[in-house]
Scaffold this active site. Structure first.
Site, mmCIF file in Angstrom:
data_model
loop_
_atom_site.group_PDB
_atom_site.id
_atom_site.type_symbol
_atom_site.label_atom_id
_atom_site.label_comp_id
_atom_site.label_asym_id
_atom_site.label_seq_id
_atom_site.Cartn_x
_atom_site.Cartn_y
_atom_site.Cartn_z
ATOM 1 C CG ASP A 9 -1.813 1.158 1.330
ATOM 2 O OD1 ASP A 9 -2.947 1.045 0.881
ATOM 3 O OD2 ASP A 9 -1.381 2.213 1.829
ATOM 4 C CG ASP A 107 -3.104 3.413 -2.128
ATOM 5 O OD1 ASP A 107 -4.125 2.701 -2.085
ATOM 6 O OD2 ASP A 107 -2.597 3.938 -1.137
ATOM 7 C CD GLU A 108 -5.045 -1.513 -0.003
ATOM 8 O OE1 GLU A 108 -5.305 -0.305 0.198
ATOM 9 O OE2 GLU A 108 -5.642 -2.431 0.556
HETATM 10 P P1 DGT Z 1 -2.022 5.688 4.089
HETATM 11 O O1 DGT Z 1 -2.273 4.460 3.288
HETATM 12 O O2 DGT Z 1 -2.614 5.663 5.437
HETATM 13 O O3 DGT Z 1 -0.581 6.078 4.135
HETATM 14 O O4 DGT Z 1 -2.778 6.908 3.364
HETATM 15 P P2 DGT Z 1 -3.460 6.947 1.930
HETATM 16 O O5 DGT Z 1 -3.763 8.358 1.623
HETATM 17 O O6 DGT Z 1 -2.609 6.260 0.920
HETATM 18 O O7 DGT Z 1 -4.818 6.186 2.207
HETATM 19 P P3 DGT Z 1 -5.485 4.961 1.454
HETATM 20 O O8 DGT Z 1 -4.468 3.937 1.086
HETATM 21 O O9 DGT Z 1 -6.600 4.528 2.316
HETATM 22 O O10 DGT Z 1 -6.097 5.584 0.156
HETATM 23 C C1 DGT Z 1 -5.385 5.757 -1.054
HETATM 24 C C2 DGT Z 1 -5.846 7.028 -1.741
HETATM 25 O O11 DGT Z 1 -7.263 6.979 -1.961
HETATM 26 C C3 DGT Z 1 -5.629 8.289 -0.919
HETATM 27 O O12 DGT Z 1 -4.329 8.829 -1.083
HETATM 28 C C4 DGT Z 1 -6.710 9.191 -1.410
HETATM 29 C C5 DGT Z 1 -7.845 8.260 -1.760
HETATM 30 N N1 DGT Z 1 -8.806 8.228 -0.631
HETATM 31 C C6 DGT Z 1 -8.716 7.536 0.514
HETATM 32 N N2 DGT Z 1 -9.751 7.790 1.337
HETATM 33 C C7 DGT Z 1 -10.527 8.686 0.687
HETATM 34 C C8 DGT Z 1 -11.760 9.358 1.013
HETATM 35 O O13 DGT Z 1 -12.346 9.193 2.088
HETATM 36 N N3 DGT Z 1 -12.255 10.196 0.067
HETATM 37 C C9 DGT Z 1 -11.638 10.410 -1.136
HETATM 38 N N4 DGT Z 1 -12.177 11.237 -2.022
HETATM 39 N N5 DGT Z 1 -10.480 9.799 -1.477
HETATM 40 C C10 DGT Z 1 -9.934 8.964 -0.577
HETATM 41 CA CA CA Z 2 -2.173 4.043 1.034
HETATM 42 CA CA CA Z 3 -4.828 1.888 0.111
#
Ligand code: DGT
Ligand code: CA
Ligand code: CA
Length: 360
Positions: A9, A107-108
């Site tokens: 991820d 991203d996963e």
């Molecule tokens: P992490 O994995 O905790 O380091 O953080 P992220 O940002 O990579 O989180 P992840 O893996 O759950 O989600 C991947 C991408 O998907 C994130 O960069 C933006 C998008 N995303 C995640 N959650 C939401 C949401 O609640 N709303 C929207 N519009 N996009 C989201």
């Molecule tokens: Ca992520």
């Molecule tokens: Ca993810």
């Protein structure tokens, strides 16, 4: 053979992409916003760790995020095309190391790294993948490595960001028992609430419930699944056909070459392999890429995104040849390996239309 499954991820993905193209933002809280058509409304898609320290979170309204922000906080509108492009570069790299990949989101992905030498070899592969994603793309990711999807996913969350966390078979029980039930795949806040009413909040407590009780609470399928998951058991396979975001094929040339004829021959074959695969899953695509690996193992990728989806193999070959020519014009390097990748999928309109026609 003992299965070995990884979940990879990318860390704070959209925000990390923004920092990559604008390094001057480093150290500042960066919040990526999904705007709505109205001015000043929207939601937080994600944010970097500096913004998380201010308690800003994904899914939060823009107005709340603004209240929590400080003067240094940077708000950026999401640019999904750019993130998709970065995503396909990451998964293109992963393809070098693993042929059984199931991408589950932008991203996963799950990777099947089962091998006769066991975990040691799989850890090596993960380290190599992480290293290449950083050195070639500038992105960090977190990987969980274990005996199945369930534990791999939980392990990936254990050491974020830039982590690699391994849970071997003998460690599975002690690893999950301490978790709250909400960490179990498919067990959302509503189900966690039902369990809370039964006095259950950890996986250790969940294990005390009889299978019949779980089936009574959640039905046959989910009840049975939670029973197995509480014991760390999960036999779900890596589904390589699942809604793929991209498909690619690589080939090593007979000798390191700078002959256009030889490369075009390889390219034609690669186009056929890729196109047939995409056809099987009834998809068309907008983006074509050529991947070139030099004798020194440098990777060069060139991509072209069209405004209309590509539907024929001839079109694909034409675009790939243009990309190859562009590379040849710019570089005098020989080529060791050549690859074709297509991405930016959508459903095959022709196929859809028939469905609609049939419905009428
Ligand atoms: P992490 O994995 O905790 O380091 O953080 P992220 O940002 O990579 O989180 P992840 O893996 O759950 O989600 C991947 C991408 O998907 C994130 O960069 C933006 C998008 N995303 C995640 N959650 C939401 C949401 O609640 N709303 C929207 N519009 N996009 C989201
Ligand atoms: Ca992520
Ligand atoms: Ca993810």
């Amino acid at each position: 053979m003992q299965r070995i499954i990884a979940l990879l991820d990318i860390d704070y993905f959209y925000a990390q992409c923004e920092l990559l193209r604008n390094p001057s933002l480093k150290g500042k809280p960066v919040v990526v916003i999904m705007p709505t058509i109205r001015e000043n409304t929207g939601a937080v898609a994600t944010c970097n760790y500096e913004a998380r320290a201010l308690k800003i979170r994904s899914g939060m309204s823009l107005s709340l995020a603004k209240k929590l922000s400080n003067v240094n906080t940077i708000f950026i509108k999401a640019d999904k095309e750019y993130y998709k492009e970065m995503s396909s570069k990451v998964f293109g790299l992963i393809d070098f190391y693993c042929s059984k990949v199931e991408q589950v989101s932008i991203d996963e992905a799950y990777l099947d790294l089962t091998n006769p030498q066991g975990f040691e070899k799989a850890v090596e592969a993960c380290e190599k993948i992480k290293e290449r994603i950083v050195s070639e793309l500038g992105l960090t990711c977190s990987i969980g490595l274990s005996i199945n999807k369930l534990i791999a996913k939980m392990a990936s969350e254990e050491k974020k960001p830039d982590g690699l966390f391994v849970v071997q078979a003998s460690e599975v029980d002690s690893f999950i028992e301490k978790m709250s039930v909400g960490k179990i795949h498919g067990l959302g806040p509503k189900s966690a609430g039902i369990l809370k009413n039964e006095g259950i909040s950890t996986v250790r407590e969940l294990k005390t419930l009889k299978k019949n009780k779980l089936i009574e609470l959640f039905g046959e399928a989910r009840g049975g699944m939670f029973y197995d998951f509480a014991r760390g058991c999960d036999d779900r396979e890596i589904d390589t056909n699942r809604e793929k975001q991209q498909t690619s094929r690589m080939m090593t040339l007979k000798t390191d070459s700078s002959s256009i004829e030889e490369m075009e021959e390889a390219l034609t074959l690669l186009c056929e392999l890729v196109f047939n695969e995409v056809k099987k899953i009834k998809r068309v695509f907008l983006t074509c890429s050529i991947i070139i690996i030099t004798p020194k193992f440098d990777t060069i990728t060139k991509s072209k995104t069209l405004s209309e989806p590509i539907k024929s193999i001839e079109e694909l070959k034409r675009v790939e040849k243009q990309l190859l020519e562009a590379f040849m014009c710019e570089s005098l390097q020989k080529v060791r390996r050549l690859g074709v990748r297509v991405s930016n999928f959508s459903e095959d309109y022709g196929f859809q239309k028939k469905l609609f026609d049939f419905k009428k």
